[in-house]
Design a protein around this motif. Structure first.
Motif, PDB file in Angstrom:
ATOM      1  N   GLY A  23       0.834  -1.197   0.000  1.00 56.17           N
ATOM      2  CA  GLY A  23       0.000   0.000   0.000  1.00 56.17           C
ATOM      3  C   GLY A  23       0.866   1.244   0.000  1.00 56.17           C
ATOM      4  O   GLY A  23       1.883   1.302   0.706  1.00 56.17           O
ATOM      5  N   ILE A  28      -1.039   6.616  -4.156  1.00 49.68           N
ATOM      6  CA  ILE A  28       0.120   6.290  -4.995  1.00 49.68           C
ATOM      7  C   ILE A  28      -0.055   4.835  -5.459  1.00 49.68           C
ATOM      8  O   ILE A  28       0.173   4.512  -6.622  1.00 49.68           O
ATOM      9  CB  ILE A  28       1.445   6.516  -4.226  1.00 49.68           C
ATOM     10  CG1 ILE A  28       1.597   8.007  -3.881  1.00 49.68           C
ATOM     11  CG2 ILE A  28       2.636   6.025  -5.032  1.00 49.68           C
ATOM     12  CD1 ILE A  28       2.831   8.363  -3.080  1.00 49.68           C
ATOM     13  N   MET A 116      -3.820   2.817   7.258  1.00 42.56           N
ATOM     14  CA  MET A 116      -2.854   3.624   8.019  1.00 42.56           C
ATOM     15  C   MET A 116      -3.483   4.014   9.344  1.00 42.56           C
ATOM     16  O   MET A 116      -4.224   4.983   9.427  1.00 42.56           O
ATOM     17  CB  MET A 116      -2.566   4.917   7.263  1.00 42.56           C
ATOM     18  CG  MET A 116      -1.573   4.793   6.141  1.00 42.56           C
ATOM     19  SD  MET A 116       0.094   5.067   6.731  1.00 42.56           S
ATOM     20  CE  MET A 116       0.027   6.782   7.198  1.00 42.56           C
ATOM     21  N   LEU A 201      14.599  -0.192   5.125  1.00 40.28           N
ATOM     22  CA  LEU A 201      14.860   0.410   3.816  1.00 40.28           C
ATOM     23  C   LEU A 201      13.577   0.722   3.046  1.00 40.28           C
ATOM     24  O   LEU A 201      13.616   1.148   1.886  1.00 40.28           O
ATOM     25  CB  LEU A 201      15.754  -0.515   2.971  1.00 40.28           C
ATOM     26  CG  LEU A 201      17.104  -0.885   3.603  1.00 40.28           C
ATOM     27  CD1 LEU A 201      17.943  -1.703   2.623  1.00 40.28           C
ATOM     28  CD2 LEU A 201      17.875   0.364   4.043  1.00 40.28           C
ATOM     29  N   GLY A 203       9.814   2.422   1.966  1.00 41.74           N
ATOM     30  CA  GLY A 203       9.345   3.788   1.757  1.00 41.74           C
ATOM     31  C   GLY A 203       8.262   4.123   2.760  1.00 41.74           C
ATOM     32  O   GLY A 203       7.839   3.278   3.535  1.00 41.74           O
ATOM     33  N   ALA A 240       9.402  -7.015   3.639  1.00 45.64           N
ATOM     34  CA  ALA A 240       9.261  -5.831   2.783  1.00 45.64           C
ATOM     35  C   ALA A 240      10.352  -4.835   3.119  1.00 45.64           C
ATOM     36  O   ALA A 240      10.766  -4.718   4.276  1.00 45.64           O
ATOM     37  CB  ALA A 240       7.893  -5.173   3.029  1.00 45.64           C
ATOM     38  N   GLY A 241      10.814  -4.109   2.074  1.00 46.60           N
ATOM     39  CA  GLY A 241      11.787  -3.044   2.321  1.00 46.60           C
ATOM     40  C   GLY A 241      13.131  -3.359   1.720  1.00 46.60           C
ATOM     41  O   GLY A 241      13.910  -4.127   2.294  1.00 46.60           O
ATOM     42  N   ILE A 243      13.750  -4.949  -1.212  1.00 46.12           N
ATOM     43  CA  ILE A 243      13.816  -6.135  -2.074  1.00 46.12           C
ATOM     44  C   ILE A 243      13.693  -5.623  -3.506  1.00 46.12           C
ATOM     45  O   ILE A 243      12.613  -5.317  -3.985  1.00 46.12           O
ATOM     46  CB  ILE A 243      12.692  -7.132  -1.702  1.00 46.12           C
ATOM     47  CG1 ILE A 243      12.828  -7.530  -0.225  1.00 46.12           C
ATOM     48  CG2 ILE A 243      12.730  -8.356  -2.628  1.00 46.12           C
ATOM     49  CD1 ILE A 243      11.697  -8.375   0.314  1.00 46.12           C
ATOM     50  N   GLN A 261       6.785  -8.290  -0.133  1.00 45.36           N
ATOM     51  CA  GLN A 261       6.012  -7.073  -0.423  1.00 45.36           C
ATOM     52  C   GLN A 261       6.951  -6.030  -1.011  1.00 45.36           C
ATOM     53  O   GLN A 261       8.035  -5.764  -0.486  1.00 45.36           O
ATOM     54  CB  GLN A 261       5.333  -6.525   0.833  1.00 45.36           C
ATOM     55  CG  GLN A 261       4.615  -5.198   0.555  1.00 45.36           C
ATOM     56  CD  GLN A 261       3.618  -4.814   1.617  1.00 45.36           C
ATOM     57  OE1 GLN A 261       2.612  -5.479   1.787  1.00 45.36           O
ATOM     58  NE2 GLN A 261       3.878  -3.733   2.341  1.00 45.36           N
ATOM     59  N   LEU A 262       6.507  -5.432  -2.108  1.00 45.74           N
ATOM     60  CA  LEU A 262       7.348  -4.519  -2.891  1.00 45.74           C
ATOM     61  C   LEU A 262       6.616  -3.211  -3.132  1.00 45.74           C
ATOM     62  O   LEU A 262       5.386  -3.210  -3.218  1.00 45.74           O
ATOM     63  CB  LEU A 262       7.650  -5.169  -4.242  1.00 45.74           C
ATOM     64  CG  LEU A 262       8.023  -6.649  -4.160  1.00 45.74           C
ATOM     65  CD1 LEU A 262       7.841  -7.335  -5.499  1.00 45.74           C
ATOM     66  CD2 LEU A 262       9.446  -6.798  -3.651  1.00 45.74           C
ATOM     67  N   TYR A 282      12.082  10.761  -9.119  1.00 41.45           N
ATOM     68  CA  TYR A 282      12.446   9.474  -8.503  1.00 41.45           C
ATOM     69  C   TYR A 282      13.548   8.801  -9.352  1.00 41.45           C
ATOM     70  O   TYR A 282      14.536   8.318  -8.825  1.00 41.45           O
ATOM     71  CB  TYR A 282      11.221   8.548  -8.409  1.00 41.45           C
ATOM     72  CG  TYR A 282      10.299   8.827  -7.230  1.00 41.45           C
ATOM     73  CD1 TYR A 282       9.824  10.103  -6.969  1.00 41.45           C
ATOM     74  CD2 TYR A 282       9.881   7.814  -6.387  1.00 41.45           C
ATOM     75  CE1 TYR A 282       8.979  10.360  -5.910  1.00 41.45           C
ATOM     76  CE2 TYR A 282       9.030   8.053  -5.313  1.00 41.45           C
ATOM     77  CZ  TYR A 282       8.578   9.327  -5.084  1.00 41.45           C
ATOM     78  OH  TYR A 282       7.742   9.575  -4.026  1.00 41.45           O
ATOM     79  N   CYS A 371       9.753   7.723  -0.500  1.00 46.66           N
ATOM     80  CA  CYS A 371      10.328   6.724  -1.406  1.00 46.66           C
ATOM     81  C   CYS A 371      11.153   5.724  -0.612  1.00 46.66           C
ATOM     82  O   CYS A 371      11.522   5.979   0.528  1.00 46.66           O
ATOM     83  CB  CYS A 371      11.223   7.430  -2.425  1.00 46.66           C
ATOM     84  SG  CYS A 371      12.642   8.247  -1.679  1.00 46.66           S
ATOM     85  N   GLY A 372      11.438   4.599  -1.212  1.00 48.94           N
ATOM     86  CA  GLY A 372      12.286   3.604  -0.566  1.00 48.94           C
ATOM     87  C   GLY A 372      13.762   3.946  -0.728  1.00 48.94           C
ATOM     88  O   GLY A 372      14.147   4.761  -1.571  1.00 48.94           O
TER      89      GLY A 372
HETATM   90  C1  FMN Z   1       5.878   5.974  -2.114  1.00 48.85           C
HETATM   91  C2  FMN Z   1       5.626   5.014  -1.012  1.00 48.85           C
HETATM   92  C3  FMN Z   1       4.536   5.196  -0.168  1.00 48.85           C
HETATM   93  C4  FMN Z   1       4.261   4.288   0.840  1.00 48.85           C
HETATM   94  N1  FMN Z   1       3.154   4.453   1.627  1.00 48.85           N
HETATM   95  C5  FMN Z   1       2.822   3.513   2.540  1.00 48.85           C
HETATM   96  C6  FMN Z   1       1.596   3.597   3.244  1.00 48.85           C
HETATM   97  O1  FMN Z   1       0.796   4.508   3.052  1.00 48.85           O
HETATM   98  N2  FMN Z   1       1.324   2.629   4.157  1.00 48.85           N
HETATM   99  C7  FMN Z   1       2.187   1.577   4.369  1.00 48.85           C
HETATM  100  O2  FMN Z   1       1.894   0.712   5.205  1.00 48.85           O
HETATM  101  N3  FMN Z   1       3.343   1.472   3.702  1.00 48.85           N
HETATM  102  C8  FMN Z   1       3.659   2.397   2.791  1.00 48.85           C
HETATM  103  N4  FMN Z   1       4.802   2.256   2.049  1.00 48.85           N
HETATM  104  C9  FMN Z   1       5.641   1.044   2.281  1.00 48.85           C
HETATM  105  C10 FMN Z   1       5.342  -0.032   1.225  1.00 48.85           C
HETATM  106  O3  FMN Z   1       4.031  -0.486   1.283  1.00 48.85           O
HETATM  107  C11 FMN Z   1       6.280  -1.247   1.308  1.00 48.85           C
HETATM  108  O4  FMN Z   1       6.057  -2.030   2.451  1.00 48.85           O
HETATM  109  C12 FMN Z   1       7.767  -0.936   1.260  1.00 48.85           C
HETATM  110  O5  FMN Z   1       8.070   0.294   0.674  1.00 48.85           O
HETATM  111  C13 FMN Z   1       8.466  -2.052   0.483  1.00 48.85           C
HETATM  112  O6  FMN Z   1       9.809  -1.749   0.280  1.00 48.85           O
HETATM  113  P1  FMN Z   1      10.392  -1.249  -1.137  1.00 48.85           P
HETATM  114  O7  FMN Z   1       9.751   0.064  -1.379  1.00 48.85           O
HETATM  115  O8  FMN Z   1      11.862  -1.170  -0.899  1.00 48.85           O
HETATM  116  O9  FMN Z   1      10.012  -2.274  -2.173  1.00 48.85           O
HETATM  117  C14 FMN Z   1       5.105   3.165   1.033  1.00 48.85           C
HETATM  118  C15 FMN Z   1       6.213   2.994   0.186  1.00 48.85           C
HETATM  119  C16 FMN Z   1       6.463   3.884  -0.829  1.00 48.85           C
HETATM  120  C17 FMN Z   1       7.645   3.651  -1.731  1.00 48.85           C
END
Ligand code: FMN
Length: 416
Positions: A23, A28, A116, A201, A203, A240-241, A243, A261-262, A282, A371-372
């Motif tokens: 999400g 987004i 959230m 790591l 976002g 997640a984070g 990958i 999760q990505l 980005y 962003c991540g």
């Molecule tokens: C632009 C962006 C917005 C995000 N917003 C949320 C969010 O609203 N709620 C949430 O639980 N995680 C949020 N995340 C985390 C992602 O759901 C995800 O778990 C995480 O970014 C995965 O890692 P990666 O971005 O390195 O692939 C967000 C990530 C990004 C990149």
């Protein structure tokens, strides 16, 4: 050498491609993005962050205008406790968003909603219950409880007829947070259907302090996996984070993860909600252009591009229109920061607020470029165009690259 497609995520007898698009608020991770994940056999998320605001943009409703009108008298007032969400309208907005998405679903995958919990909306329990219940009413297939995880969330919705049928997952960043949640919700006699383990790591908001760099996803995931095994708890784990490639994902899947999760790679997809010009920021970012800071009024560190217009913008708080971050007493850290700067510079036409930001407004306007960590690698996932910009990708291309790539390779898209 294996690829992600050699693995399957199992929920009971059902099997899915073990790819979850996380999400991303605020819109987004759009309906379109989530629908692509489902069409391709994986899991997509829409987000429940600021749904009335999203609904206005997508479905031509007027929730924000009407709320602003209702509370116009309060705009100059520092006390925002009177600014409440109408629960009936909140339910209506959530149902519309979810139903319209579900109606368009094709394929064997699933659509979940990311909730959230830090959006306390000046009435944390009441608004959260309405958001969760109306998403279930409208046919959502799963709910991922995120940032600000409320330990009593399961209990809030245990009377709902779909409580035991909808997939319920939680996001944690430590074994301790998982243990606490399980202990607190034991009374509902219902385990989460999956646990997303989000590392430092990722976002968006982080479940770590400013010492985030001392933690790593693989270690936390292994610790949680070993504890679950010792407790004989069979709950799918979804790291997640950070990958970034199919091979990164395979490492986790071989280590016992049920799926991955990505998000970051999908921020530059056509179907993603970020405007095209922001997507170019980005792509062009270098590692030095990304920071974790504390400007989010939620109190959680957040990762973003340093060039985000949200940083330092001293706009008047917009709680009458939005107000999603107001706590149970109608407070938000940005309001305090803003009022402090106004008091310090009484004659200034424009002020700067450096320590906090009006997150509702800036996320609404795509001005907070969260962003991540690996955003600086996005340029390596596509082609450079003659004008210096980068080619936007399709969600399908990114999804399939994760699904089938090997040897840490990233497939470039066909020439546009
Ligand atoms: C632009 C962006 C917005 C995000 N917003 C949320 C969010 O609203 N709620 C949430 O639980 N995680 C949020 N995340 C985390 C992602 O759901 C995800 O778990 C995480 O970014 C995965 O890692 P990666 O971005 O390195 O692939 C967000 C990530 C990004 C990149």
């Amino acid at each position: 050498m294996k690829c992600v497609d050699d693995f399957r995520l199992k929920f009971g007898k059902q099997e899915y491609v073990p790819i979850v698009i996380g999400g991303m608020g605020v819109d987004i991770s759009t309906s379109d993005l989530s629908l692509e994940a489902a069409r391709l056999g994986g899991i997509g998320h829409i987000s429940d962050a600021m749904v009335p605001t999203i609904s206005d943009r997508r479905y031509d409703t007027k929730y924000v205008r009407d709320k602003q009108k209702q509370y116009k008298y309060n705009v100059a007032n520092m006390d925002k406790s009177a600014v409440q969400f109408n629960l009936g309208l909140l339910a209506e907005a959530t149902e519309t968003h979810v139903r319209r998405t579900m109606e368009r679903k094709r394929g064997d995958g699933l659509i979940f909603i990311n909730c959230m919990e830090k959006l306390t909306m000046n009435a944390p329990r009441e608004t959260l219950r309405v958001r969760l219940s109306s998403a279930m009413d409208a046919g959502i297939e799963g709910i991922t409880l995120a940032a600000g995880l409320h330990l009593g969330s399961f209990a809030l919705i245990e009377e709902h007829p779909r409580f035991r049928d909808v997939k319920l997952g939680i996001i944690v960043s430590s074994l301790r947070a998982l243990q606490l949640f399980l202990r607190k919700s034991a009374r509902t006699n219902r385990m989460p259907d999956y646990v997303v383990v989000e590392g430092p790591l990722a976002g968006g908001h982080l479940g770590f302090g400013m010492d985030w760099a001392q933690y790593d996803l693989a270690t936390i995931t292994a610790e949680i996996r070993d504890w679950l095994r010792a407790e004989q708890l069979d709950i799918p784990l979804i790291p997640a984070g950070g990958i970034f490639t199919g091979s990164d994902a395979v490492c986790f899947l071989e280590g016992g993860a049920a799926a991955v999760q990505l998000a970051t790679r999908f921020t530059v997809a056509h179907e993603c909600g970020l405007p095209a010009d922001v997507q170019q920021h980005y792509f062009k970012a270098s590692e030095e252009d990304i920071e974790v800071n504390t400007i989010s009024p939620t109190g959680y560190p957040m990762r973003m591009l340093k060039s985000s217009p949200a940083i330092g913008a001293g706009i008047r708080p917009n709680c009458e229109a939005f107000g999603y971050l107001l706590d149970a007493n109608g407070n938000c850290a940005y309001i305090n920061a803003y009022n402090r700067e106004v008091a310090l510079h009484p004659d200034a036409k424009k002020i700067k607020v450096m320590d906090k930001t009006c997150l509702c407004t800036h996320m609404r306007n795509f001005d907070c470029w969260t962003c991540g960590h690996y955003t600086y690698r996005l340029k390596d996932t596509t082609r450079r165009l003659p004008d210096g910009n980068y080619q936007i990708l399709s969600a399908e291309h990114i999804f399939k690259d994760y699904q089938f790539s090997k040897d840490n390779k990233v497939a470039l898209p066909a020439q546009a």
